[in-house]
Motif scaffolding. Structure first.
Motif, PDB file in Angstrom:
ATOM      1  N   SER A   5       0.827  -1.207   0.000  1.00 41.44           N
ATOM      2  CA  SER A   5       0.000   0.000   0.000  1.00 41.44           C
ATOM      3  C   SER A   5       0.864   1.261   0.000  1.00 41.44           C
ATOM      4  CB  SER A   5      -0.957   0.002   1.195  1.00 41.44           C
ATOM      5  OG  SER A   5      -0.249   0.020   2.409  1.00 41.44           O
ATOM      6  N   THR A   6       2.016   1.212   0.662  1.00 40.26           N
ATOM      7  CA  THR A   6       2.936   2.348   0.634  1.00 40.26           C
ATOM      8  C   THR A   6       3.510   2.542  -0.770  1.00 40.26           C
ATOM      9  OG1 THR A   6       3.510   1.896   2.933  1.00 40.26           O
ATOM     10  CG2 THR A   6       5.000   3.312   1.699  1.00 40.26           C
ATOM     11  N   GLY A   7       3.841   1.448  -1.433  1.00 37.48           N
ATOM     12  CA  GLY A   7       4.342   1.542  -2.804  1.00 37.48           C
ATOM     13  C   GLY A   7       3.307   2.082  -3.765  1.00 37.48           C
ATOM     14  N   ILE A   8       2.057   1.659  -3.614  1.00 37.99           N
ATOM     15  CA  ILE A   8       0.983   2.167  -4.471  1.00 37.99           C
ATOM     16  C   ILE A   8       0.760   3.652  -4.211  1.00 37.99           C
ATOM     17  CG2 ILE A   8      -1.483   1.996  -4.969  1.00 37.99           C
ATOM     18  CD1 ILE A   8      -1.230  -1.033  -4.416  1.00 37.99           C
ATOM     19  N   GLY A   9       0.825   4.058  -2.941  1.00 37.24           N
ATOM     20  CA  GLY A   9       0.719   5.486  -2.621  1.00 37.24           C
ATOM     21  C   GLY A   9       1.860   6.282  -3.236  1.00 37.24           C
ATOM     22  N   GLY A  10       3.054   5.715  -3.226  1.00 40.55           N
ATOM     23  CA  GLY A  10       4.194   6.378  -3.863  1.00 40.55           C
ATOM     24  C   GLY A  10       4.047   6.479  -5.367  1.00 40.55           C
ATOM     25  N   LEU A  11       3.520   5.421  -5.985  1.00 45.98           N
ATOM     26  CA  LEU A  11       3.252   5.485  -7.426  1.00 45.98           C
ATOM     27  C   LEU A  11       2.241   6.574  -7.746  1.00 45.98           C
ATOM     28  CD1 LEU A  11       3.050   1.743  -8.530  1.00 45.98           C
ATOM     29  CD2 LEU A  11       4.622   3.475  -9.391  1.00 45.98           C
ATOM     30  N   TYR A  12       1.211   6.655  -6.924  1.00 50.16           N
ATOM     31  CA  TYR A  12       0.207   7.712  -7.149  1.00 50.16           C
ATOM     32  C   TYR A  12       0.846   9.090  -7.012  1.00 50.16           C
ATOM     33  CZ  TYR A  12      -3.808  10.703  -6.693  1.00 50.16           C
ATOM     34  OH  TYR A  12      -4.713  11.711  -6.882  1.00 50.16           O
ATOM     35  N   ALA A  13       1.668   9.274  -5.984  1.00 52.91           N
ATOM     36  CA  ALA A  13       2.294  10.584  -5.771  1.00 52.91           C
ATOM     37  C   ALA A  13       3.218  10.957  -6.922  1.00 52.91           C
ATOM     38  CB  ALA A  13       3.069  10.580  -4.455  1.00 52.91           C
ATOM     39  N   LEU A  14       3.901   9.978  -7.513  1.00 50.55           N
ATOM     40  CA  LEU A  14       4.809  10.287  -8.621  1.00 50.55           C
ATOM     41  C   LEU A  14       4.076  10.526  -9.937  1.00 50.55           C
ATOM     42  CD1 LEU A  14       7.854   7.906  -8.150  1.00 50.55           C
ATOM     43  CD2 LEU A  14       7.803  10.375  -7.947  1.00 50.55           C
ATOM     44  N   LEU A  15       2.980   9.811 -10.147  1.00 51.34           N
ATOM     45  CA  LEU A  15       2.329   9.854 -11.452  1.00 51.34           C
ATOM     46  C   LEU A  15       1.122  10.776 -11.522  1.00 51.34           C
ATOM     47  CD1 LEU A  15       2.543   6.079 -12.373  1.00 51.34           C
ATOM     48  CD2 LEU A  15       4.002   7.946 -13.148  1.00 51.34           C
ATOM     49  N   ALA A  16       0.627  11.240 -10.396  1.00 49.61           N
ATOM     50  CA  ALA A  16      -0.543  12.123 -10.419  1.00 49.61           C
ATOM     51  C   ALA A  16      -0.143  13.483 -10.985  1.00 49.61           C
ATOM     52  CB  ALA A  16      -1.107  12.288  -9.020  1.00 49.61           C
ATOM     53  N   PRO A  17      -1.040  14.072 -11.781  1.00 48.74           N
ATOM     54  CA  PRO A  17      -0.685  15.355 -12.373  1.00 48.74           C
ATOM     55  C   PRO A  17      -0.555  16.488 -11.362  1.00 48.74           C
ATOM     56  CG  PRO A  17      -2.708  14.503 -13.295  1.00 48.74           C
ATOM     57  CD  PRO A  17      -2.211  13.530 -12.270  1.00 48.74           C
ATOM     58  N   PRO A  18      -1.070  17.573 -11.499  1.00 43.98           N
ATOM     59  CA  PRO A  18      -0.548  18.917 -11.336  1.00 43.98           C
ATOM     60  C   PRO A  18       0.461  19.154 -10.228  1.00 43.98           C
ATOM     61  CG  PRO A  18      -2.863  18.892 -10.733  1.00 43.98           C
ATOM     62  CD  PRO A  18      -2.459  17.489 -11.162  1.00 43.98           C
ATOM     63  N   SER A  19       0.090  19.050  -8.999  1.00 43.57           N
ATOM     64  CA  SER A  19       0.972  19.473  -7.914  1.00 43.57           C
ATOM     65  C   SER A  19       1.500  18.254  -7.160  1.00 43.57           C
ATOM     66  CB  SER A  19       0.191  20.385  -6.978  1.00 43.57           C
ATOM     67  OG  SER A  19       0.724  20.386  -5.694  1.00 43.57           O
ATOM     68  N   PHE A  20       2.818  18.181  -7.012  1.00 40.66           N
ATOM     69  CA  PHE A  20       3.409  17.052  -6.293  1.00 40.66           C
ATOM     70  C   PHE A  20       2.987  17.063  -4.830  1.00 40.66           C
ATOM     71  CE2 PHE A  20       6.866  15.206  -3.758  1.00 40.66           C
ATOM     72  CZ  PHE A  20       6.818  13.910  -4.245  1.00 40.66           C
ATOM     73  N   ALA A  74       0.153  18.150  -3.406  1.00 38.07           N
ATOM     74  CA  ALA A  74      -1.213  17.647  -3.255  1.00 38.07           C
ATOM     75  C   ALA A  74      -1.267  16.148  -3.540  1.00 38.07           C
ATOM     76  CB  ALA A  74      -2.150  18.395  -4.192  1.00 38.07           C
ATOM     77  N   ALA A  75      -0.522  15.691  -4.536  1.00 41.07           N
ATOM     78  CA  ALA A  75      -0.498  14.266  -4.860  1.00 41.07           C
ATOM     79  C   ALA A  75       0.155  13.471  -3.741  1.00 41.07           C
ATOM     80  CB  ALA A  75       0.236  14.040  -6.173  1.00 41.07           C
ATOM     81  N   LEU A  76       1.175  14.034  -3.095  1.00 40.60           N
ATOM     82  CA  LEU A  76       1.838  13.353  -1.994  1.00 40.60           C
ATOM     83  C   LEU A  76       0.894  13.197  -0.801  1.00 40.60           C
ATOM     84  CD1 LEU A  76       4.472  12.135  -0.922  1.00 40.60           C
ATOM     85  CD2 LEU A  76       5.060  14.413  -0.092  1.00 40.60           C
ATOM     86  N   ILE A  77       0.158  14.240  -0.489  1.00 44.47           N
ATOM     87  CA  ILE A  77      -0.798  14.161   0.617  1.00 44.47           C
ATOM     88  C   ILE A  77      -1.871  13.132   0.308  1.00 44.47           C
ATOM     89  CG2 ILE A  77      -2.593  15.449   1.840  1.00 44.47           C
ATOM     90  CD1 ILE A  77      -0.732  17.906   1.588  1.00 44.47           C
ATOM     91  N   THR A  78      -2.375  13.144  -0.912  1.00 45.30           N
ATOM     92  CA  THR A  78      -3.393  12.165  -1.302  1.00 45.30           C
ATOM     93  C   THR A  78      -2.817  10.757  -1.265  1.00 45.30           C
ATOM     94  OG1 THR A  78      -4.368  13.844  -2.740  1.00 45.30           O
ATOM     95  CG2 THR A  78      -5.072  11.573  -3.072  1.00 45.30           C
ATOM     96  N   GLY A  79      -1.597  10.586  -1.728  1.00 47.18           N
ATOM     97  CA  GLY A  79      -0.955   9.277  -1.701  1.00 47.18           C
ATOM     98  C   GLY A  79      -0.790   8.752  -0.288  1.00 47.18           C
ATOM     99  N   VAL A  80      -0.421   9.636   0.629  1.00 42.72           N
ATOM    100  CA  VAL A  80      -0.274   9.228   2.028  1.00 42.72           C
ATOM    101  C   VAL A  80      -1.636   8.866   2.617  1.00 42.72           C
ATOM    102  CG1 VAL A  80       0.318  10.088   4.331  1.00 42.72           C
ATOM    103  CG2 VAL A  80       1.859  10.498   2.418  1.00 42.72           C
ATOM    104  N   LEU A  81      -2.658   9.616   2.268  1.00 38.37           N
ATOM    105  CA  LEU A  81      -3.997   9.317   2.774  1.00 38.37           C
ATOM    106  C   LEU A  81      -4.570   8.028   2.189  1.00 38.37           C
ATOM    107  CD1 LEU A  81      -5.601  12.871   2.852  1.00 38.37           C
ATOM    108  CD2 LEU A  81      -4.840  11.491   4.786  1.00 38.37           C
ATOM    109  N   LEU A  82      -4.075   7.621   1.032  1.00 42.69           N
ATOM    110  CA  LEU A  82      -4.540   6.377   0.416  1.00 42.69           C
ATOM    111  C   LEU A  82      -3.937   5.134   1.066  1.00 42.69           C
ATOM    112  CD1 LEU A  82      -4.453   7.120  -3.408  1.00 42.69           C
ATOM    113  CD2 LEU A  82      -6.451   6.593  -2.027  1.00 42.69           C
ATOM    114  N   VAL A  83      -2.844   5.284   1.776  1.00 45.49           N
ATOM    115  CA  VAL A  83      -2.133   4.119   2.310  1.00 45.49           C
ATOM    116  C   VAL A  83      -3.013   3.307   3.254  1.00 45.49           C
ATOM    117  CG1 VAL A  83      -0.193   3.403   3.772  1.00 45.49           C
ATOM    118  CG2 VAL A  83       0.164   5.040   1.934  1.00 45.49           C
ATOM    119  N   MET A  84      -3.671   3.938   4.201  1.00 48.05           N
ATOM    120  CA  MET A  84      -4.446   3.196   5.204  1.00 48.05           C
ATOM    121  C   MET A  84      -5.629   2.438   4.589  1.00 48.05           C
ATOM    122  SD  MET A  84      -4.602   2.158   8.262  1.00 48.05           S
ATOM    123  CE  MET A  84      -3.469   3.142   9.158  1.00 48.05           C
TER     124      MET A  84
END
Length: 91
Positions: free
Chosen positions: A17-32, A34-44
């Motif tokens: 789940s941490t790896g998937i969150g990291g993939l989301y943070a790297l590949l999500a568009p506009p702002s890194f 915002a994508a990082l926060i969303t990726g961290v929130l997706l982990v749980m």
């Protein structure tokens, strides 16, 4: 009997789940950021889903193998994306 599935879901599920969150943070568009926060929130929620799905796998050995392969694929993809320059962390 069920301990193999439980430990696979808890240990490998967290890393997956941490790896998937990291993939989301790297590949999500506009702002890194915002994508990082969303990726961290997706982990749980992802971790909980993976733990629940680990009980659908027939045996503990099979759960370890499948989740281990999923981890290898996820972190392998992260490595490839970083090495090829497709996904670059901001400075």
């Amino acid at each position: 009997m069920i301990w193999g599935q439980t430990t696979a879901g808890v240990l490998l599920g967290l890393s997956l789940s941490t790896g998937i969150g990291g993939l989301y943070a790297l590949l999500a568009p506009p702002s890194f950021d915002a994508a990082l926060i969303t990726g961290v929130l997706l982990v749980m929620p992802l971790w909980i889903a993976i733990m629940l799905l680990s009980f659908r796998i027939r045996s503990g050995v099979r759960a370890w193998m499948l989740l281990g392969l999923a981890n290898l694929a996820c972190y392998g993809l992260l490595w490839v994306l970083r090495m090829t320059g497709i996904a670059v962390l901001p400075a």
